[in-house]
Write an enzyme that holds these catalytic residues in place. Structure first.
Site, PDB file in Angstrom:
ATOM      1  N   ASP A  13       0.811  -1.225   0.000  1.00  0.00           N
ATOM      2  CA  ASP A  13       0.000   0.000   0.000  1.00  0.00           C
ATOM      3  C   ASP A  13       0.841   1.271   0.000  1.00  0.00           C
ATOM      4  O   ASP A  13       0.446   2.296   0.559  1.00  0.00           O
ATOM      5  CB  ASP A  13      -0.969   0.005   1.207  1.00  0.00           C
ATOM      6  CG  ASP A  13      -1.859  -1.209   1.204  1.00  0.00           C
ATOM      7  OD1 ASP A  13      -2.224  -1.666   0.105  1.00  0.00           O
ATOM      8  OD2 ASP A  13      -2.184  -1.715   2.299  1.00  0.00           O
ATOM      9  N   LYS A  16       1.802   2.065  -5.106  1.00  0.00           N
ATOM     10  CA  LYS A  16       2.309   1.481  -6.364  1.00  0.00           C
ATOM     11  C   LYS A  16       1.359   1.777  -7.525  1.00  0.00           C
ATOM     12  O   LYS A  16       1.796   2.092  -8.625  1.00  0.00           O
ATOM     13  CB  LYS A  16       2.477  -0.045  -6.217  1.00  0.00           C
ATOM     14  CG  LYS A  16       3.486  -0.453  -5.160  1.00  0.00           C
ATOM     15  CD  LYS A  16       3.570  -1.957  -5.010  1.00  0.00           C
ATOM     16  CE  LYS A  16       2.345  -2.573  -4.389  1.00  0.00           C
ATOM     17  NZ  LYS A  16       2.099  -2.222  -2.976  1.00  0.00           N
ATOM     18  N   GLY A  40      -4.619  -4.306  -3.762  1.00  0.00           N
ATOM     19  CA  GLY A  40      -5.641  -3.278  -3.952  1.00  0.00           C
ATOM     20  C   GLY A  40      -4.937  -1.979  -4.261  1.00  0.00           C
ATOM     21  O   GLY A  40      -4.184  -1.461  -3.445  1.00  0.00           O
ATOM     22  N   HIS A  41      -5.135  -1.485  -5.464  1.00  0.00           N
ATOM     23  CA  HIS A  41      -4.427  -0.289  -5.904  1.00  0.00           C
ATOM     24  C   HIS A  41      -5.442   0.810  -6.227  1.00  0.00           C
ATOM     25  O   HIS A  41      -6.325   0.605  -7.051  1.00  0.00           O
ATOM     26  CB  HIS A  41      -3.571  -0.601  -7.144  1.00  0.00           C
ATOM     27  CG  HIS A  41      -2.593  -1.721  -6.910  1.00  0.00           C
ATOM     28  ND1 HIS A  41      -1.996  -2.421  -7.912  1.00  0.00           N
ATOM     29  CD2 HIS A  41      -2.108  -2.247  -5.771  1.00  0.00           C
ATOM     30  CE1 HIS A  41      -1.190  -3.335  -7.403  1.00  0.00           C
ATOM     31  NE2 HIS A  41      -1.250  -3.252  -6.105  1.00  0.00           N
ATOM     32  N   GLN A 223       1.918  -6.206  -3.397  1.00  0.00           N
ATOM     33  CA  GLN A 223       2.477  -6.393  -2.059  1.00  0.00           C
ATOM     34  C   GLN A 223       3.835  -5.677  -1.958  1.00  0.00           C
ATOM     35  O   GLN A 223       3.991  -4.644  -2.576  1.00  0.00           O
ATOM     36  CB  GLN A 223       2.578  -7.889  -1.700  1.00  0.00           C
ATOM     37  CG  GLN A 223       1.229  -8.551  -1.504  1.00  0.00           C
ATOM     38  CD  GLN A 223       0.585  -9.019  -2.792  1.00  0.00           C
ATOM     39  OE1 GLN A 223       1.208  -9.670  -3.600  1.00  0.00           O
ATOM     40  NE2 GLN A 223      -0.673  -8.699  -2.991  1.00  0.00           N
TER      41      GLN A 223
HETATM   42  P1  GDP Z   1      -0.726   0.238  -3.526  1.00  0.00           P
HETATM   43  O1  GDP Z   1      -1.337  -1.011  -3.027  1.00  0.00           O
HETATM   44  O2  GDP Z   1       0.741   0.295  -3.298  1.00  0.00           O
HETATM   45  O3  GDP Z   1      -1.093   0.552  -4.951  1.00  0.00           O
HETATM   46  O4  GDP Z   1      -1.321   1.415  -2.644  1.00  0.00           O
HETATM   47  P2  GDP Z   1      -2.877   1.629  -2.258  1.00  0.00           P
HETATM   48  O5  GDP Z   1      -3.563   2.203  -3.439  1.00  0.00           O
HETATM   49  O6  GDP Z   1      -3.439   0.411  -1.631  1.00  0.00           O
HETATM   50  O7  GDP Z   1      -2.736   2.687  -1.080  1.00  0.00           O
HETATM   51  C1  GDP Z   1      -2.146   3.936  -1.262  1.00  0.00           C
HETATM   52  C2  GDP Z   1      -3.181   5.033  -0.935  1.00  0.00           C
HETATM   53  O8  GDP Z   1      -2.531   6.259  -0.836  1.00  0.00           O
HETATM   54  C3  GDP Z   1      -4.226   5.201  -2.024  1.00  0.00           C
HETATM   55  O9  GDP Z   1      -5.431   5.552  -1.424  1.00  0.00           O
HETATM   56  C4  GDP Z   1      -3.692   6.347  -2.863  1.00  0.00           C
HETATM   57  O10 GDP Z   1      -4.720   7.089  -3.510  1.00  0.00           O
HETATM   58  C5  GDP Z   1      -3.014   7.188  -1.811  1.00  0.00           C
HETATM   59  N1  GDP Z   1      -1.835   7.924  -2.248  1.00  0.00           N
HETATM   60  C6  GDP Z   1      -0.886   7.567  -3.158  1.00  0.00           C
HETATM   61  N2  GDP Z   1       0.089   8.496  -3.208  1.00  0.00           N
HETATM   62  C7  GDP Z   1      -0.249   9.464  -2.324  1.00  0.00           C
HETATM   63  C8  GDP Z   1       0.380  10.687  -1.894  1.00  0.00           C
HETATM   64  O11 GDP Z   1       1.459  11.072  -2.331  1.00  0.00           O
HETATM   65  N3  GDP Z   1      -0.277  11.412  -0.947  1.00  0.00           N
HETATM   66  C9  GDP Z   1      -1.460  11.014  -0.400  1.00  0.00           C
HETATM   67  N4  GDP Z   1      -2.014  11.767   0.541  1.00  0.00           N
HETATM   68  N5  GDP Z   1      -2.060   9.857  -0.776  1.00  0.00           N
HETATM   69  C10 GDP Z   1      -1.463   9.103  -1.716  1.00  0.00           C
HETATM   70  P1  IMO Z   2      -0.956  -4.236  -2.266  1.00  0.00           P
HETATM   71  O1  IMO Z   2      -0.572  -4.737  -3.634  1.00  0.00           O
HETATM   72  C1  IMO Z   2      -0.932  -4.735   2.046  1.00  0.00           C
HETATM   73  C2  IMO Z   2      -0.970  -8.851   3.547  1.00  0.00           C
HETATM   74  C3  IMO Z   2      -2.209  -9.280   4.302  1.00  0.00           C
HETATM   75  C4  IMO Z   2      -1.594 -10.277   5.248  1.00  0.00           C
HETATM   76  C5  IMO Z   2      -0.514 -10.937   4.412  1.00  0.00           C
HETATM   77  C6  IMO Z   2      -0.920 -12.268   3.792  1.00  0.00           C
HETATM   78  O2  IMO Z   2      -2.235  -3.468  -2.237  1.00  0.00           O
HETATM   79  O3  IMO Z   2       0.185  -3.507  -1.640  1.00  0.00           O
HETATM   80  P2  IMO Z   2      -2.518 -12.920   1.775  1.00  0.00           P
HETATM   81  O4  IMO Z   2      -3.986 -12.701   1.571  1.00  0.00           O
HETATM   82  O5  IMO Z   2      -1.654 -12.327   0.700  1.00  0.00           O
HETATM   83  O6  IMO Z   2      -2.171 -14.350   2.033  1.00  0.00           O
HETATM   84  O7  IMO Z   2      -2.180 -12.150   3.149  1.00  0.00           O
HETATM   85  O8  IMO Z   2      -0.195 -10.024   3.369  1.00  0.00           O
HETATM   86  N1  IMO Z   2      -1.232  -8.304   2.190  1.00  0.00           N
HETATM   87  C7  IMO Z   2      -1.169  -7.000   1.889  1.00  0.00           C
HETATM   88  N2  IMO Z   2      -0.951  -5.921   2.670  1.00  0.00           N
HETATM   89  N3  IMO Z   2      -1.082  -4.583   0.713  1.00  0.00           N
HETATM   90  C8  IMO Z   2      -1.270  -5.646  -0.083  1.00  0.00           C
HETATM   91  O9  IMO Z   2      -1.279  -5.563  -1.432  1.00  0.00           O
HETATM   92  C9  IMO Z   2      -1.362  -6.935   0.487  1.00  0.00           C
HETATM   93  N4  IMO Z   2      -1.564  -8.174   0.008  1.00  0.00           N
HETATM   94  C10 IMO Z   2      -1.469  -8.998   1.058  1.00  0.00           C
HETATM   95  O10 IMO Z   2      -2.811  -8.206   4.962  1.00  0.00           O
HETATM   96  O11 IMO Z   2      -0.949  -9.592   6.303  1.00  0.00           O
HETATM   97 MG    MG Z   3      -2.877  -1.628  -1.783  1.00  0.00          MG
END
Ligand code: GDP
Ligand code: IMO
Ligand code: MG
Length: 429
Positions: A13, A16, A40-41, A223
């Site tokens: 998270d 990416k 989840g992106h 991840q």
């Molecule tokens: P990922 O799994 O690595 O793609 O990240 P996620 O999308 O799960 O979580 C990142 C969260 O941070 C999302 O809600 C993005 O919209 C938000 N985000 C990304 N870059 C920034 C930033 O520079 N500032 C802020 N405030 N939010 C950001």
């Molecule tokens: P993105 O791509 C954050 C974590 C779960 C758990 C562990 C194992 O959005 O960064 P799983 O279901 O993969 O067997 O769970 O990994 N986990 C993540 N945490 N971002 C993710 O993906 C994750 N995908 C799995 O919370 O701790």
């Molecule tokens: Mg994510």
């Protein structure tokens, strides 16, 4: 170098999806190479927010998306996601999405096993997403997985289901969970087959062709390194390798095709699920980071645990992940904080160490050693150039670069696509 691989450098998270979406304007094709719909992106483009799990993030820009062999694909989840993004106006057809014929499928029984095991673990649970990721990868390595190509062979499906059910129903019964009927699973797969098969092909061949035409490939990791099944905080990890090396084996290209490795890190740290987290803050500061950063899991909605930036951990991720440049995100969340802390190493049983140890006992015992850094008064939110950043914010970024031993290549200052500062173009490196 023509290609770029994006990987998470913390516990997921990091942003990416935002970075891949931004970089996708410079790429011809975006390839997912590991993980599944545990990812989840979130992508914010103007007044539209896209939440992607399995679909490569480049699809939002209309770039060809490839789901590589290293991904575990839940057909129902994929088709539901396609329907969701199509309702938002994106087009997903076999012209814009290809799926590796040798990708492993996730079946409903994998989620059931995942959840039953977690329930049985009780307080020792991993905190998985419950989506069957681990059990599907187990089946792949155990050589009994159903793969995308099998959808074209009903006899193969029938035979493989016998083997799968022998194994999984025994396990489910032992865990006191409901067992599965072969016919229902077979009917489900046969009903899905005509919808999925048009996307399925040997993607390694397409990637080879694209490479020979000099096309730019963006490999999209899910991840992060600290969730890597070898290099992460085992057993509190996901069930795939998340390091950049996996981009090659998970897509069907050679290691030299991977190109520049961009590691994504937040300007602080979060983690969702259980497991060690030395810089975790359970106080008001941690709660404030969670609120300002909107730190809730994209997939499960769980609140993310928050803490200070851990430079020792990111340095380790840089080394084992092969990170050549860092994209630092969410700097804006730290705006207005008086003092910031950066973890530079740990103390374990009175001994100072510079890395997170492998053994679970030592990991749990690791206490962070901090360096305090002055915060900044102004705002970094929405900044699109260095000149717009307060001097102290630049100092914070420079200190991180020194400690993690990688240069900052990109800086993200809000969820919005274009609120990004490019220091160096990773495709030109
Ligand atoms: P990922 O799994 O690595 O793609 O990240 P996620 O999308 O799960 O979580 C990142 C969260 O941070 C999302 O809600 C993005 O919209 C938000 N985000 C990304 N870059 C920034 C930033 O520079 N500032 C802020 N405030 N939010 C950001
Ligand atoms: P993105 O791509 C954050 C974590 C779960 C758990 C562990 C194992 O959005 O960064 P799983 O279901 O993969 O067997 O769970 O990994 N986990 C993540 N945490 N971002 C993710 O993906 C994750 N995908 C799995 O919370 O701790
Ligand atoms: Mg994510």
């Amino acid at each position: 170098m023509a290609n770029v691989a994006v990987i998470g450098a913390q516990w997921g998270d990091e942003g990416k999806g935002k970075v891949v979406d931004w970089l996708a304007s410079r790429a011809d094709v975006v390839v997912r190479f590991q993980g599944g719909h545990n990812a989840g992106h979130t992508l914010v483009v103007g007044n539209q927010t896209y939440k992607l799990s399995l679909l490569p993030s480049g699809l939002v820009r209309g770039k060809l998306g490839i789901i590589g062999n290293g991904v575990v694909v839940d057909p129902d989840a994929l088709l539901a996601e396609i329907a969701r993004v199509q309702a938002q106006g994106l087009t997903v057809t076999p012209d814009t999405l290809r799926i590796a014929d040798n990708a492993t499928l996730i079946l409903p029984l994998h989620g059931a096993i995942d959840r039953a095991r977690e329930a049985a673990r009780g307080a020792a649970r991993i905190g998985t997403t419950g989506r069957g990721i681990g059990p599907a990868y187990e089946d792949k390595v155990a050589r009994r997985a159903i793969r995308a190509c099998d959808l074209a062979e009903p006899d193969t499906l029938s035979r493989k289901l016998d083997e799968l059910l022998l194994h999984h129903n025994t396990l489910l019964r032992g865990l006191g969970a409901e067992t599965f009927e072969k016919q229902a699973l077979l009917d489900g797969l046969l009903a899905t087959a005509p919808r999925l098969l048009p996307f399925v092909e040997p993607v390694w061949e397409r990637l080879d062709g694209l490479r020979r035409q000099g096309r730019r490939i963006l490999f999209e990791g899910a991840q992060a390194v600290m969730l890597d099944v070898d290099h992460g905080t085992y057993p509190f990890v996901t069930s795939s390798n998340t390091v950049a090396a996996t981009a090659a084996s998970g897509a069907g290209v050679g290691p030299s095709a991977v190109g520049f490795v961009l590691g994504i890190a937040k300007a602080y740290t979060t983690r969702v699920g259980s497991g060690p987290f030395p810089t975790e803050l359970t106080d008001d500061v941690g709660r404030m980071l969670g609120e300002r950063g909107h730190e809730f899991g994209t997939v499960t909605g769980r609140p993310r645990r928050c803490g200070w930036f851990d430079a020792a951990m990111v340095r380790q991720a840089v080394k084992v992940g092969g990170v050549q440049g860092l994209a630092l995100t969410k700097l804006d969340v730290l705006d207005g904080m008086q003092t910031l802390r950066i973890c530079t190493g740990y103390e374990v049983g009175g001994t100072r160490i510079g890395h997170l140890p492998a053994a679970p006992g030592a990991q749990a015992a690791a206490r962070p050693v901090y360096e305090d850094v002055e915060g900044w008064r102004g705002s970094t939110r929405g900044a699109r150039s260095w000149a717009q950043l307060p001097a102290q914010a630049i100092k914070y970024v420079r200190r991180i670069e020194e400690l993690v031993e990688a240069p900052v290549t990109l800086l993200s200052t809000s969820p919005e696509r274009d609120d990004t500062i490019m220091v160096r173009d990773p495709f030109q490196d």
